[in-house]
Design a protein around this motif. Structure first.
Motif, mmCIF file in Angstrom:
data_model
loop_
_atom_site.group_PDB
_atom_site.id
_atom_site.type_symbol
_atom_site.label_atom_id
_atom_site.label_comp_id
_atom_site.label_asym_id
_atom_site.label_seq_id
_atom_site.Cartn_x
_atom_site.Cartn_y
_atom_site.Cartn_z
ATOM 1 N N ARG A 1 47.075 18.041 -14.800
ATOM 2 C CA ARG A 1 46.914 17.871 -16.247
ATOM 3 C C ARG A 1 47.897 18.742 -16.998
ATOM 4 O O ARG A 1 48.352 18.381 -18.079
ATOM 5 N N ARG A 2 48.194 19.900 -16.421
ATOM 6 C CA ARG A 2 49.143 20.787 -17.083
ATOM 7 C C ARG A 2 50.579 20.384 -16.787
ATOM 8 O O ARG A 2 51.457 20.600 -17.595
ATOM 9 N N MET A 3 50.785 19.903 -15.540
ATOM 10 C CA MET A 3 52.149 19.582 -15.130
ATOM 11 C C MET A 3 52.215 18.120 -14.710
ATOM 12 O O MET A 3 52.424 17.809 -13.536
ATOM 13 N N PRO A 4 52.032 17.225 -15.648
ATOM 14 C CA PRO A 4 51.957 15.805 -15.277
ATOM 15 C C PRO A 4 53.252 15.297 -14.652
ATOM 16 O O PRO A 4 53.205 14.535 -13.686
ATOM 17 N N TRP A 5 54.399 15.724 -15.171
ATOM 18 C CA TRP A 5 55.682 15.240 -14.623
ATOM 19 C C TRP A 5 55.828 15.665 -13.178
ATOM 20 O O TRP A 5 56.172 14.879 -12.302
ATOM 21 N N THR A 6 55.570 16.958 -12.974
ATOM 22 C CA THR A 6 55.741 17.498 -11.629
ATOM 23 C C THR A 6 54.855 16.777 -10.635
ATOM 24 O O THR A 6 55.292 16.351 -9.561
ATOM 25 N N MET A 7 53.567 16.605 -11.009
ATOM 26 C CA MET A 7 52.647 16.044 -10.034
ATOM 27 C C MET A 7 52.874 14.551 -9.851
ATOM 28 O O MET A 7 52.606 14.006 -8.781
ATOM 29 N N THR A 8 53.389 13.892 -10.873
ATOM 30 C CA THR A 8 53.734 12.479 -10.682
ATOM 31 C C THR A 8 54.889 12.358 -9.701
ATOM 32 O O THR A 8 54.867 11.528 -8.779
ATOM 33 N N ALA A 9 55.889 13.233 -9.883
ATOM 34 C CA ALA A 9 57.001 13.232 -8.931
ATOM 35 C C ALA A 9 56.481 13.505 -7.529
ATOM 36 O O ALA A 9 56.871 12.858 -6.559
ATOM 37 N N PHE A 10 55.585 14.479 -7.432
ATOM 38 C CA PHE A 10 55.003 14.819 -6.138
ATOM 39 C C PHE A 10 54.319 13.594 -5.536
ATOM 40 O O PHE A 10 54.472 13.295 -4.342
ATOM 41 N N ALA A 11 53.570 12.881 -6.355
ATOM 42 C CA ALA A 11 52.851 11.707 -5.860
ATOM 43 C C ALA A 11 53.811 10.657 -5.328
ATOM 44 O O ALA A 11 53.575 10.046 -4.279
ATOM 45 N N ILE A 12 54.922 10.478 -6.035
ATOM 46 C CA ILE A 12 55.900 9.486 -5.566
ATOM 47 C C ILE A 12 56.498 9.925 -4.239
ATOM 48 O O ILE A 12 56.619 9.131 -3.294
ATOM 49 N N GLY A 13 56.853 11.235 -4.152
ATOM 50 C CA GLY A 13 57.356 11.759 -2.889
ATOM 51 C C GLY A 13 56.356 11.539 -1.776
ATOM 52 O O GLY A 13 56.704 11.148 -0.658
ATOM 53 N N ALA A 14 55.092 11.790 -2.064
ATOM 54 C CA ALA A 14 54.050 11.633 -1.056
ATOM 55 C C ALA A 14 53.957 10.182 -0.606
ATOM 56 O O ALA A 14 53.827 9.894 0.591
ATOM 57 N N LEU A 15 54.042 9.258 -1.566
ATOM 58 C CA LEU A 15 53.999 7.837 -1.205
ATOM 59 C C LEU A 15 55.139 7.505 -0.242
ATOM 60 O O LEU A 15 54.964 6.758 0.722
ATOM 61 N N MET B 1 56.609 9.516 1.820
ATOM 62 C CA MET B 1 56.322 10.100 3.135
ATOM 63 C C MET B 1 55.344 9.233 3.912
ATOM 64 O O MET B 1 55.477 9.014 5.110
ATOM 65 N N ILE B 2 54.319 8.772 3.182
ATOM 66 C CA ILE B 2 53.310 7.946 3.855
ATOM 67 C C ILE B 2 53.917 6.597 4.238
ATOM 68 O O ILE B 2 53.574 6.007 5.264
ATOM 69 N N GLY B 3 54.845 6.157 3.409
ATOM 70 C CA GLY B 3 55.472 4.874 3.696
ATOM 71 C C GLY B 3 54.827 3.736 2.939
ATOM 72 O O GLY B 3 54.690 2.640 3.462
ATOM 73 N N LEU B 4 54.411 4.012 1.730
ATOM 74 C CA LEU B 4 53.798 2.977 0.904
ATOM 75 C C LEU B 4 54.782 2.518 -0.160
ATOM 76 O O LEU B 4 55.573 3.315 -0.649
ATOM 77 N N PRO B 5 54.738 1.255 -0.514
ATOM 78 C CA PRO B 5 55.540 0.823 -1.654
ATOM 79 C C PRO B 5 54.949 1.406 -2.930
ATOM 80 O O PRO B 5 53.744 1.699 -2.950
ATOM 81 N N PRO B 6 55.657 1.611 -3.968
ATOM 82 C CA PRO B 6 57.071 1.305 -4.126
ATOM 83 C C PRO B 6 57.935 2.537 -3.894
ATOM 84 O O PRO B 6 58.523 3.032 -4.841
ATOM 85 N N ALA B 7 57.986 3.031 -2.686
ATOM 86 C CA ALA B 7 58.825 4.195 -2.415
ATOM 87 C C ALA B 7 59.723 3.899 -1.227
ATOM 88 O O ALA B 7 59.428 3.025 -0.406
ATOM 89 N N ALA B 8 60.823 4.657 -1.147
ATOM 90 C CA ALA B 8 61.864 4.365 -0.166
ATOM 91 C C ALA B 8 61.351 4.423 1.265
ATOM 92 O O ALA B 8 61.815 3.693 2.133
ATOM 93 N N GLY B 9 60.357 5.317 1.489
ATOM 94 C CA GLY B 9 59.845 5.482 2.840
ATOM 95 C C GLY B 9 59.308 4.189 3.429
ATOM 96 O O GLY B 9 59.348 3.985 4.648
ATOM 97 N N PHE B 10 58.824 3.328 2.576
ATOM 98 C CA PHE B 10 58.277 2.059 3.050
ATOM 99 C C PHE B 10 59.359 1.236 3.750
ATOM 100 O O PHE B 10 59.122 0.655 4.815
ATOM 101 N N ASN C 1 49.539 11.188 7.514
ATOM 102 C CA ASN C 1 50.329 11.526 6.328
ATOM 103 C C ASN C 1 49.489 11.359 5.076
ATOM 104 O O ASN C 1 49.468 12.235 4.206
ATOM 105 N N ALA C 2 48.819 10.228 5.019
ATOM 106 C CA ALA C 2 47.953 9.994 3.867
ATOM 107 C C ALA C 2 46.901 11.083 3.799
ATOM 108 O O ALA C 2 46.559 11.588 2.728
ATOM 109 N N GLY C 3 46.421 11.481 4.966
ATOM 110 C CA GLY C 3 45.346 12.476 5.024
ATOM 111 C C GLY C 3 45.778 13.824 4.514
ATOM 112 O O GLY C 3 44.961 14.594 4.025
ATOM 113 N N TYR C 4 47.043 14.178 4.648
ATOM 114 C CA TYR C 4 47.396 15.498 4.129
ATOM 115 C C TYR C 4 48.135 15.464 2.798
ATOM 116 O O TYR C 4 48.310 16.486 2.182
#
Lengths: 128, 491, 496
Positions: free
Chosen positions: B370-384, B386-395, B424-427
């Motif tokens: 809530r305080r760092m929405p940009w940062t955590m959104t970026a983090f979420a995309i990075g995480a996606l 890593m897990i290999g989910l669309p819409p991210a490059a790892g997929f 990956n999803a688990g962590y």
């Protein structure tokens, strides 16, 4: 091939061993040098003894002489003696300096002093 | 002739950068503009090179005759072009980020930091452009040494001890295994040049090849194949931009890059298939993927969790490369790029959290989104990614690896991939969930800290950019794919 | 023609410079004489290497007495190669000495220092150039006696004991060598090395020849400081004045190694030394021990000079390992490492000399924080250290490359592991210095940041720069080393 015919070799070996033993076993730095001197002297003998042939004469070509002694080893050993003297002189000079610096010429004592220095390091300039 | 200048300037640009940065060290603004300028210049050169390579050019240049019959040589092929573009492109973004981070945290010895950073990029370019194994080895070792001051940046005992592990493992494996493998190759094949189809093909039997492969696989310690992965978590002691550099831009990428290069150009994929000598590598890689994920699952320190995630992701590349199908090698190359983008985003986010909120543990992150929405959104995309989910490059890359495993009917490899996706999803997902959906702890910032907001704007910009690229690569990866196909033999 | 006298002039120039310097006595003129003499010597050595590479062996009849009766000076590519190393090191050390010894040797003794350096140089070069077995002994003693005094000039009083111990060990070594030569003389009736080589096969099975081989090997190994006969070396290097440490580390042991190679391959012949006896296995075992045990000892040192000294003993193991392989590849690797290690260790000691001058000591306590106080010197030490490890891009890597290739060619895969494992030990001892220099705060009484005087700094950096240069472009050094190995291997079968 008797003991006697190889007498000079046995003497050489004996002197070599005696000299080496003194160098290793004595703590006194002067005595070590004396041992070193004996060690080197043994080598002089090794060279000189075979140079002399029984009945051989000095290598000056003349009628009536067929057997000559080889002069080369003697000449070589002259050089070796010079080297030995220089080494001994240098060794003795070093011992004099060591005595001045440490106040002792006993190897164990000197090593003990050095060990003490290592334990309490103070810059030491006495030596040179 | 122009090709020669082009290649030389790719090496010289970061070197000049080192010089300029050290000369302008007294004026921080000037110094950092120099770094940026050089980085942009390098990136443009590197893009130019990549487009030439796409057009079919294969420039080469002999630098020095090092030994009779053995040269230091540069030669570009598609894989090198990919690595060159990734490392130089991410250098720009991580420089921007570093400026924010180093200033925001009042780090000391910033000049040394920028100089060594440029040095690491220099080594990365050298590795990317290396025309034979000796040149590659030279730059490989140079990279280890030049990143040492970065890892020990804080100069503390902890940093020193961690750097011992870092250096010990990397130098140890490279001298003990890689160098002996290199020399053996030289004696057996009589050359160290990179050639399609492999220079060892036809020179060595199955057992010898397997033995040599052991030397290479474990000798390339930068690829962090277990049990030689310890340096990666140890290197976490460094400032976050360094971790980002190590994990995303240069060091680990140099490792897996070398592995792909060795498999394709030294051993030759067909040769390895024919001999069957490489069958054990995917098993080790699979083991590394799973066990590193399990360690990551249990790590509370955010950077440590990311480090083990890197160990596991690197083995994806190794696994993909050693499945030896053309399509899996495409997957490996794609994954080098995809993981670079995703992981650098994650590290940037971790660094932003540290800079703004001074938090390092996962358990402290409740409600931080809530305080760092940009940062955590970026983090979420990075995480996606890593897990290999669309819409991210790892997929994309995971898709290729997975379909390779399926078409080869390596069902255990498919199992490893599926299981690791779950892990990956688990962590990663709990972190995202925690950040956005948990209440922030009440007493966290009552007296010590003023309520923090986002990280400095420049850092936010950098991580948004990498996150955007991560998403972008999902939709548009045509050039990388073409280069990757060229590596795999143009099927 | 002057050039035809070069083999003799190589020795005569420094030999004459020495008494000249003693006559002059004043510090500056004696330095100038020494500098000119070393420069001339270096030029002569280079031209000799050039000629021997082109024309093969050069023979010079001393005083026009024809060999084998007269003393023959005889130099081939192998001798000239080592001579170039020795003379080059002399030339590097001389400009360095001017300031380098000012702090360590009393002003009125400076001329003695230069005179002794000249004698040492003459002795070392004489060993390389002479073709007479007994002459080797004489030159060995000339250089050794000069060395003992030079070591004793160190300002720490422990230098005296170091010199004394070296005197004992060195004299024993030289005397054992003379015993060996005496036995060979008795067996062959000649002292000319080439002559001896042709006559020895007739007597190669005799016990006297075997004894001679043993005496000569052990005697020279003492001078080489081959493990476990290395006990004199660490103290001698640690307490000698810095330029002397550098000069000795780069030259003295190397020349002795050359003598051993000569006797093994040119005089006795490799079949008599290696095929008929277990010499190779013994040398291999000792080399391996040298590569590991002194390297481990080096890790536990607290003084950089001693650390480097033990590292030298360990690196000598690499050189003898190459000899023990009994192949052209192995010999080539040895010759290569002879050169590269002289470059590396000489450079390291030179840099360290500048550091010692400013930090007043080489113990790790004094060197703490060197990365801040003397950044360039500390960096140069690291580069030199990387060369000791054998990181690519440094000279040490090239030697390691050839050593390991030689082992692979012989099919001795386990040796590959041994060589590389021992480099890992080098990583540890080099990194002890790195951590001291970069992670510890400088001692309280440390002088303000700044580098060594320029006249010390430049030669030191030249050597370290050479380390990198010959690590990147080793075509010249490897070609010469290959020739050296071939010359040594073929010198017997090829006859005169």
């Amino acid at each position: 091939m008797t003991l006697a015919s190889h007498f000079s070799y046995w003497t050489t070996i004996l002197l070599l061993m005696v000299g080496l033993f003194i160098v290793i076993a004595r703590d006194n730095l002067i005595k070590k040098l004396i041992g070193l001197g004996i060690f080197q002297t043994a080598v002089y003998l090794l060279y000189i003894a075979p140079g002399k042939l029984i009945g051989g004469v000095a290598p000056i070509v003349g009628s009536g002489f067929a057997v000559y002694s080889n002069p080369l080893p003697h000449v070589l050993i002259l050089t070796a003696i010079v080297v030995g003297v220089a080494t001994l002189a240098l060794g003795l000079a070093l011992v004099v300096r060591i005595k001045e610096a440490y106040g002792s010429i006993d190897e164990d004592e000197i090593l003990a002093i050095d060990a003490q220095d290592d334990a309490s390091p103070t810059p030491d300039h006495e030596g040179g | 002739m122009t090709e020669d200048i082009q290649l030389i300037s790719l090496l010289l640009t970061p070197l000049v950068g080192m010089l300029l940065v050290s000369l302008t060290g007294r004026w921080p603004n000037l110094r950092e503009s120099m770094t940026l300028l050089v980085a942009v210049l390098l990136f443009s050169e590197s893009l130019q090179l990549a487009s030439d390579v796409l057009g079919g050019a294969r420039p080469g240049l002999t630098l020095i005759h090092m030994l009779p019959g053995l040269t230091l040589r540069l030669a570009v092929e598609p894989l090198g072009a990919v690595f060159s573009v990734i490392s130089s492109g991410l250098w720009i973004i991580s420089t921007l980020y570093s400026i924010g981070y180093m200033r925001g945290n009042n780090e000391k010895k910033q000049t040394r930091f920028y100089v060594c950073f440029a040095g690491a990029i220099f080594a990365a370019q050298g590795i990317a452009l290396a025309g034979n194994m000796l040149t590659l080895f030279l730059f490989y070792e140079a990279m280890t040494l030049i990143t040492y001051p970065l890892v020990t940046h804080h100069g503390t005992d902890h940093a020193r001890n961690s750097a011992r592990t870092y250096l010990g493992v990397l130098l140890g494996t490279s001298i003990a295994f890689l160098l002996s493998g290199l020399l053996a190759t030289w004696v057996i094949a009589g050359t160290l040049d990179f050639r399609h189809g492999g220079i060892l093909a036809g020179h060595l039997g199955a057992a010898g090849t397997a033995l040599l492969l052991v030397l290479y696989m474990f000798g390339i310690g930068k690829a962090a194949l277990m049990p030689f992965h310890r340096w990666l978590p140890a290197a976490m002691v460094a400032p976050t931009p360094v971790s980002a550099l190590l994990h995303a831009v240069a060091v680990v990428k140099a490792g897996v890059f070398t592995i792909v290069k060795v498999i394709v150009y030294i051993f030759g994929a067909e040769n390895l298939i024919a001999l069957g000598s490489a069958n054990w590598v995917p098993v080790i890689a699979g083991f590394t993927i799973i066990s590193a994920s399990i360690v990551a699952l249990r790590a509370d320190n955010l950077k440590r969790r990311l480090a083990y995630s890197t160990v596991s992701q690197l083995s994806y590349v190794t696994l993909a490369a050693t499945l030896l199908a053309p399509i899996s090698i495409v997957g490996a190359v794609l994954h080098i790029a995809a993981h670079a983008l995703g992981k650098i985003t994650l590290f940037f986010a971790a660094g932003s959290i540290y800079t703004a909120a001074h938090k390092t543990e996962v358990s402290q992150l409740d409600g931080i989104g809530r305080r760092m929405p940009w940062t955590m959104t970026a983090f979420a995309i990075g995480a996606l990614s890593m897990i290999g989910l669309p819409p991210a490059a790892g997929f994309v890359s995971k898709w290729y690896v997975l379909s390779a495993a399926m078409s080869l009917e390596h069902w255990w490899a498919v199992g490893v991939l599926v299981l690791s996706t779950l892990l990956n999803a688990g962590y990663f997902l709990p972190i995202v969930w925690r950040a956005f959906f948990r209440e922030p702890p009440a007493e966290a910032d009552d007296h010590h800290h003023a309520p923090h907001g986002e990280a400095p704007r420049i850092m936010v910009f950098a991580q948004t950019a990498t996150a955007a690229l991560t998403v972008g690569m999902f939709f548009y990866h045509e050039p990388v794919l073409r280069l990757a196909r060229a590596v795999a033999g143009g099927f | 023609m002057l050039t035809q006298h070069f083999p003799a002039l190589l020795v005569v120039v420094p030999l004459i410079a020495a008494p000249l310097i003693v006559l002059v006595r004043r510090s500056l003129p004696s330095w100038i004489i020494a500098l000119l003499a070393t420069a001339a010597t270096f030029g002569i050595a280079l031209s000799l290497l050039d000629r021997t590479l082109a024309e093969g062996t050069l023979s010079y009849a001393m005083g026009s007495w024809a060999p084998p009766l007269g003393i023959e000076y005889r130099i081939d590519a192998a001798g000239a190669f080592v001579a170039v190393i020795v003379a080059a090191m002399g030339l590097i050390v001389m400009p360095y000495s001017r300031v380098g010894i000012a702090a360590e040797v009393r002003n009125e003794e400076h001329y003695l220092y230069y005179a002794l350096m000249m004698l040492c140089l003459a002795g070392l070069l004489g060993i390389l150039v002479t073709g007479d077995a007994f002459n080797v002994f004489v030159f060995l003693e000339v250089s050794s006696l000069a060395t003992y005094v030079l070591i004793a000039m160190g300002r720490d009083r422990r230098a005296l004991m170091a010199a004394y111990q070296y005197l004992l060990m060195g004299t024993i070594g030289a005397t054992l060598y003379v015993v060996g030569v005496g036995l060979l003389y008795l067996e062959t009736g000649t002292l000319n090395l080439a002559d001896m080589a042709t006559r020895l096969p007739m007597a190669s099975d005799s016990r006297a020849v075997l004894a001679a081989l043993a005496f000569i090997t052990v005697g020279i190994s003492l001078k080489i400081a081959l493990f476990p006969l290395h006990l004199w070396l660490p103290n001698a290097y640690a307490y000698a004045p810095s330029p002397v440490s550098a000069f000795l580390a780069a030259t003295a042991t190397k020349v002795s190694i050359y003598v051993l190679m000569r006797y093994f391959f040119s005089i006795f012949g490799e079949s008599a030394v290696f095929d008929a006896r277990a010499t190779g296995a013994i040398l291999l075992g000792l080399s391996l021990a040298a590569m590991f045990i002194p390297a481990i000892v080096a890790i536990f040192q607290h003084d950089m000079k001693r650390l480097l000294a033990y590292s030298s003993v360990s690196q000598i193991g690499y050189i003898t390992l190459g000899i023990s392989m009994d192949s052209v590849d192995g010999l080539m690797a040895s010759a290569m490492h002879l050169f590269n290690h002289a470059l590396t260790k000489g450079g390291l000691f030179l840099v360290l000399g500048g550091v010692v001058l400013r930090c007043r000591g080489a113990s790790f306590d004094r060197l703490a924080g060197l990365g801040q106080t003397m950044p360039v010197a500390a960096f140069a030490m690291v580069v030199g250290g990387l060369s000791l490890i054998g990181v690519p891009g440094t000279a040490g890597f090239i030697s390691k490359w050839y050593l390991v290739s030689a082992a692979i060619h012989l099919g001795q895969w386990w040796l590959v592991g041994a060589v590389l494992a021992s480099s890992l030990l080098a990583v540890i001892y080099v990194w002890r210095f790195v951590e001291v220099a970069y992670f510890r705060a400088p001692p309280a009484d440390h002088p303000p940041p700044g580098e060594a005087p320029l006249s010390m700094f430049v030669p030191a950096l030249l050597m370290i720069g050479g380390c990198v240069y010959f690590g990147l472009d080793a075509t010249w050094s490897s070609e010469v080393a290959t020739r050296v190995a071939e010359v040594l291997m073929n010198s017997r079968s090829g006859g005169q």
